[in-house]
Scaffold this active site. Sequence first.
Site, PDB file in Angstrom:
ATOM      1  N   LYS A  14       0.621  -1.236   0.042  1.00 16.85           N
ATOM      2  CA  LYS A  14      -0.055   0.133   0.224  1.00 16.85           C
ATOM      3  C   LYS A  14       0.756   1.186  -0.042  1.00 16.85           C
ATOM      4  O   LYS A  14       0.562   2.126  -0.485  1.00 16.85           O
ATOM      5  CB  LYS A  14      -0.838  -0.080   1.083  1.00 16.85           C
TER       6      LYS A  14
HETATM    7  C1  PLP Z   1      -4.573  -4.380   1.148  1.00 20.85           C
HETATM    8  C2  PLP Z   1      -3.821  -5.476   0.683  1.00 20.85           C
HETATM    9  C3  PLP Z   1      -4.474  -6.746  -0.093  1.00 20.85           C
HETATM   10  C4  PLP Z   1      -5.478  -6.327  -0.822  1.00 20.85           C
HETATM   11  O1  PLP Z   1      -5.046  -5.640  -1.925  1.00 20.85           O
HETATM   12  P1  PLP Z   1      -6.514  -5.058  -2.693  1.00 20.85           P
HETATM   13  O2  PLP Z   1      -6.209  -3.833  -3.474  1.00 20.85           O
HETATM   14  O3  PLP Z   1      -7.687  -4.469  -1.710  1.00 20.85           O
HETATM   15  O4  PLP Z   1      -7.132  -5.968  -3.523  1.00 20.85           O
HETATM   16  C5  PLP Z   1      -3.443  -7.814  -0.186  1.00 20.85           C
HETATM   17  N1  PLP Z   1      -2.366  -7.932   0.727  1.00 20.85           N
HETATM   18  C6  PLP Z   1      -2.163  -7.009   1.875  1.00 20.85           C
HETATM   19  C7  PLP Z   1      -0.888  -7.261   2.365  1.00 20.85           C
HETATM   20  C8  PLP Z   1      -2.645  -6.017   1.752  1.00 20.85           C
HETATM   21  O5  PLP Z   1      -2.287  -5.008   2.891  1.00 20.85           O
END
Ligand code: PLP
Length: 478
Positions: free
Chosen positions: A120
Amino acid sequence: MRYLSTRGNSPAQSFTDILLAGLAPDGGLYLPEHYPQLTRAELDAWRDLPYPELAFKVLEKFASDIPAADLESLIARTYTPEIYRNARAGDDPGQITPLRWLEPGLAILELSNGPTLAFKDMAMQLLGNLFEYALAKTGQELNILGATSGDTGSSAEYAMRGKRGIRVFMLSPAGKMSRFQTAQMFSLADPNIHNIAVTGVFDDCQDIVKSVSNDHAFKAEYKIGTVNSINWARVAAQIVYYFKGYFAATRSNDEQVSFSVPSGNFGNICAGHIARMMGLPIRQLILATNENDVLDEFFRTGVYRPRGPAETRSTSSPSMDISKASNFERFVFDLVGRDAATVRALWQRVETGSAFDLSGSPHFSRIKDYGFVSGSSNHADRLATIRSVWERYGVMVDTHTADGLKVGLQLREPGVPLVCLETALPIKFEETIREALGREPERPAGFAGIEDLPQRFEVMAPDAEAIKNYIREHRDEP
Ligand SMILES: *Cc1c(COP(=O)(O)O)cnc(C)c1O
């Protein structure tokens, strides 16, 4: 570049118009009115660019109303080896998203080397700089109100800490995050960051954010904004690393690559879909869910059946524990031929808690043209994958990345290289690593003993009025 709403009843907007906005006024999500189409010459010219220059080439197509020199310098400040310094030994942090081959034809794209050790950061760090830039231009301020069960909150706080004109009020369920995640967030000492531990569960936190956002007078007076995954700039920033991963995994633009993507709210893989629509030679987009398989069910059967809170399971890949996927509407808009009336009708069902079924419709057969396949993974699969990747390759992967690897290996086409997106580092989910491997996860330098640092947070009841008062009291601080 103009942006339209998936529900078709909002005026077209520019990138900076929608930068600080959440949903479009008609309840839809913003998408570019068309996807920029890349020429072969462009792809060839982009192949060897360093990450920040590549990011500028991609993003200037979407953020066409930001002066190029400004955008370029924002991006150059965002993607630096100092910020993405948590790469594994032997990686080049200058790559920002290093590609690690496990064996010929199978690689991991490391997206988790930023400040909070989850992918993120790739988008949120840019958002922090974009927000500060846009607010400074108009002399505005922003109070970001969010709810988190872990990754989103810390990523947002590390992106917004110390930013002028921005305060963050982050709600988390008291005592429900991992020790590491709690320490990451609560040890921040920046005066513009407010951690509020709500005595309730994650859904209570989310309900408070909804209730405050629905108080339009309060929202306007206190300049409340969000940073959730439906924000268009977050999706746009994520498009870049599909290009970077593709170039790193191939020698020429005649080759194809498949990506497997651990998925929850469909933000990450939505960016992959857009990269493919722009002309990046992606063969398969392999969507991996955990036990919360609402998306896998859709891609296999054509039925989208959002789950109720009681049906949502707490798993060992918790950042994918979702009951409905907030970005999914963007993909469905494309799938139904960008017919906003159809999207409105489908989401009228979703919003009343009903399912929709596209299995009999000609639209659903286009799933294949878009390269999508899907599968799901469970706790036992996760443990087995973490073990086998460790034993075979000496590489430790986190629980979410393990879900992606498991499903990717199951569904990949022979002869096409598979790139699995790494969405977090193992240290964030240490309990499951211990269970799988009987050893402690690797801890990047700089994270030693963070659990022992002093913590700063406010404990509050799940009461929207009390949270509003807290925001009122702190609005005049830096
Ligand atoms: C947010 C997240 C996801 C999922 O990603 P999306 O964009 O919501 O599909 C997967 N793995 C981790 C570690 C995350 O923080």
